[in-house]
Design a protein around this motif. Structure first.
Motif, PDB file in Angstrom:
ATOM      1  N   LYS A  64       5.335  -1.117  -7.497  1.00  0.00           N
ATOM      2  CA  LYS A  64       4.546  -0.693  -6.158  1.00  0.00           C
ATOM      3  C   LYS A  64       4.039  -1.835  -5.514  1.00  0.00           C
ATOM      4  CE  LYS A  64       4.629   3.103  -8.894  1.00  0.00           C
ATOM      5  NZ  LYS A  64       4.766   3.188 -10.113  1.00  0.00           N
ATOM      6  N   THR A  65       4.771  -2.533  -4.566  1.00  0.00           N
ATOM      7  CA  THR A  65       4.211  -3.637  -3.735  1.00  0.00           C
ATOM      8  C   THR A  65       4.226  -3.097  -2.161  1.00  0.00           C
ATOM      9  OG1 THR A  65       6.526  -4.644  -3.695  1.00  0.00           O
ATOM     10  CG2 THR A  65       4.978  -5.165  -5.455  1.00  0.00           C
ATOM     11  N   THR A  74      -0.227  -6.138  -1.477  1.00  0.00           N
ATOM     12  CA  THR A  74      -0.859  -5.433  -2.529  1.00  0.00           C
ATOM     13  C   THR A  74       0.304  -5.004  -3.732  1.00  0.00           C
ATOM     14  OG1 THR A  74      -2.041  -3.352  -3.202  1.00  0.00           O
ATOM     15  CG2 THR A  74      -0.488  -3.096  -1.521  1.00  0.00           C
ATOM     16  N   GLY A  76       0.475  -3.144  -7.630  1.00  0.00           N
ATOM     17  CA  GLY A  76      -0.177  -2.361  -8.739  1.00  0.00           C
ATOM     18  C   GLY A  76       0.483  -1.078  -9.074  1.00  0.00           C
ATOM     19  N   THR A  78       0.016   2.098  -8.397  1.00  0.00           N
ATOM     20  CA  THR A  78      -0.392   3.350  -7.251  1.00  0.00           C
ATOM     21  C   THR A  78       0.949   3.735  -6.633  1.00  0.00           C
ATOM     22  OG1 THR A  78      -2.606   2.456  -6.838  1.00  0.00           O
ATOM     23  CG2 THR A  78      -1.780   4.352  -5.528  1.00  0.00           C
ATOM     24  N   GLU A  90      -4.892   5.309 -10.801  1.00  0.00           N
ATOM     25  CA  GLU A  90      -4.056   4.205 -10.403  1.00  0.00           C
ATOM     26  C   GLU A  90      -4.941   3.059  -9.847  1.00  0.00           C
ATOM     27  OE1 GLU A  90      -0.921   4.487 -10.856  1.00  0.00           O
ATOM     28  OE2 GLU A  90      -0.465   6.610 -10.789  1.00  0.00           O
ATOM     29  N   ASN A  92      -4.629  -0.994  -7.803  1.00  0.00           N
ATOM     30  CA  ASN A  92      -3.924  -2.125  -6.965  1.00  0.00           C
ATOM     31  C   ASN A  92      -4.719  -3.188  -6.868  1.00  0.00           C
ATOM     32  OD1 ASN A  92      -1.670  -0.085  -6.744  1.00  0.00           O
ATOM     33  ND2 ASN A  92      -1.075  -1.088  -4.872  1.00  0.00           N
ATOM     34  N   CYS A  94      -5.180  -6.309  -3.876  1.00  0.00           N
ATOM     35  CA  CYS A  94      -4.901  -6.535  -2.578  1.00  0.00           C
ATOM     36  C   CYS A  94      -5.284  -8.008  -2.690  1.00  0.00           C
ATOM     37  CB  CYS A  94      -5.489  -5.815  -1.675  1.00  0.00           C
ATOM     38  SG  CYS A  94      -5.190  -4.230  -1.774  1.00  0.00           S
TER      39      CYS A  94
END
Length: 144
Positions: A64-65, A74, A76, A78, A90, A92, A94
């Motif tokens: 997940k970007t 970001t 992570g 999420t 979740e 992330n 940033c």
């Protein structure tokens, strides 16, 4: 990618302002049939707004970007959906480090070459059986 109307509207507004919005999503290699059907169901509104959708083909895509304007990113765990934001644990990170953002853009570009672009005409022609699966999956959208 099972997001709500507010996020779809936000992405559409970004396009209307002239921004480029590209989504790289999991394709057929997906760990959750229900999530896949719910995601495909939402493509129409995004494609009509000018959002580019690409499905990753070689294997399951799980990262997940997000990269914004080439200066902020970001990365992570999420998912971009209400369930992940509200219920799941979740996380992330940033950052706005130019070298990290540039590297992430390079990774995205390399992965994009391994995707199939989804066109609005193809999505509209996906057939009654596919649309039926999407409607059935939508009944438990908040559970996946």
């Amino acid at each position: 990618f099972i997001t709500d109307g507010r996020v779809i509207d936000m992405l559409a507004r970004a396009r209307r302002r002239g921004g480029k919005v590209k989504l790289m999503l999991a394709g057929r290699h997906n760990d959750t049939w229900w999530a896949r059907q719910n995601s495909v169901r939402l493509y129409g509104k995004l494609l009509q707004a000018g959002v580019e959708i690409y499905e990753y083909r070689p294997t399951m895509l799980h990262q997940k970007t997000m990269i914004v304007d080439g200066v902020w990113a970001t990365l992570g765990t999420t998912n971009f959906d209400n369930r992940s934001f509200a219920l799941s644990e979740e996380t992330n990170i940033c950052f706005h480090d130019p070298s990290l953002v540039h590297h992430l853009r390079s990774v995205f570009a390399a992965d994009l070459a391994r995707c199939e672009r989804i066109e609005l005409a193809d999505w509209k022609a996906r057939g009654a059986w596919q649309q039926t699966k999407e409607v059935l999956a939508s009944l438990i959208e908040n559970q996946v």
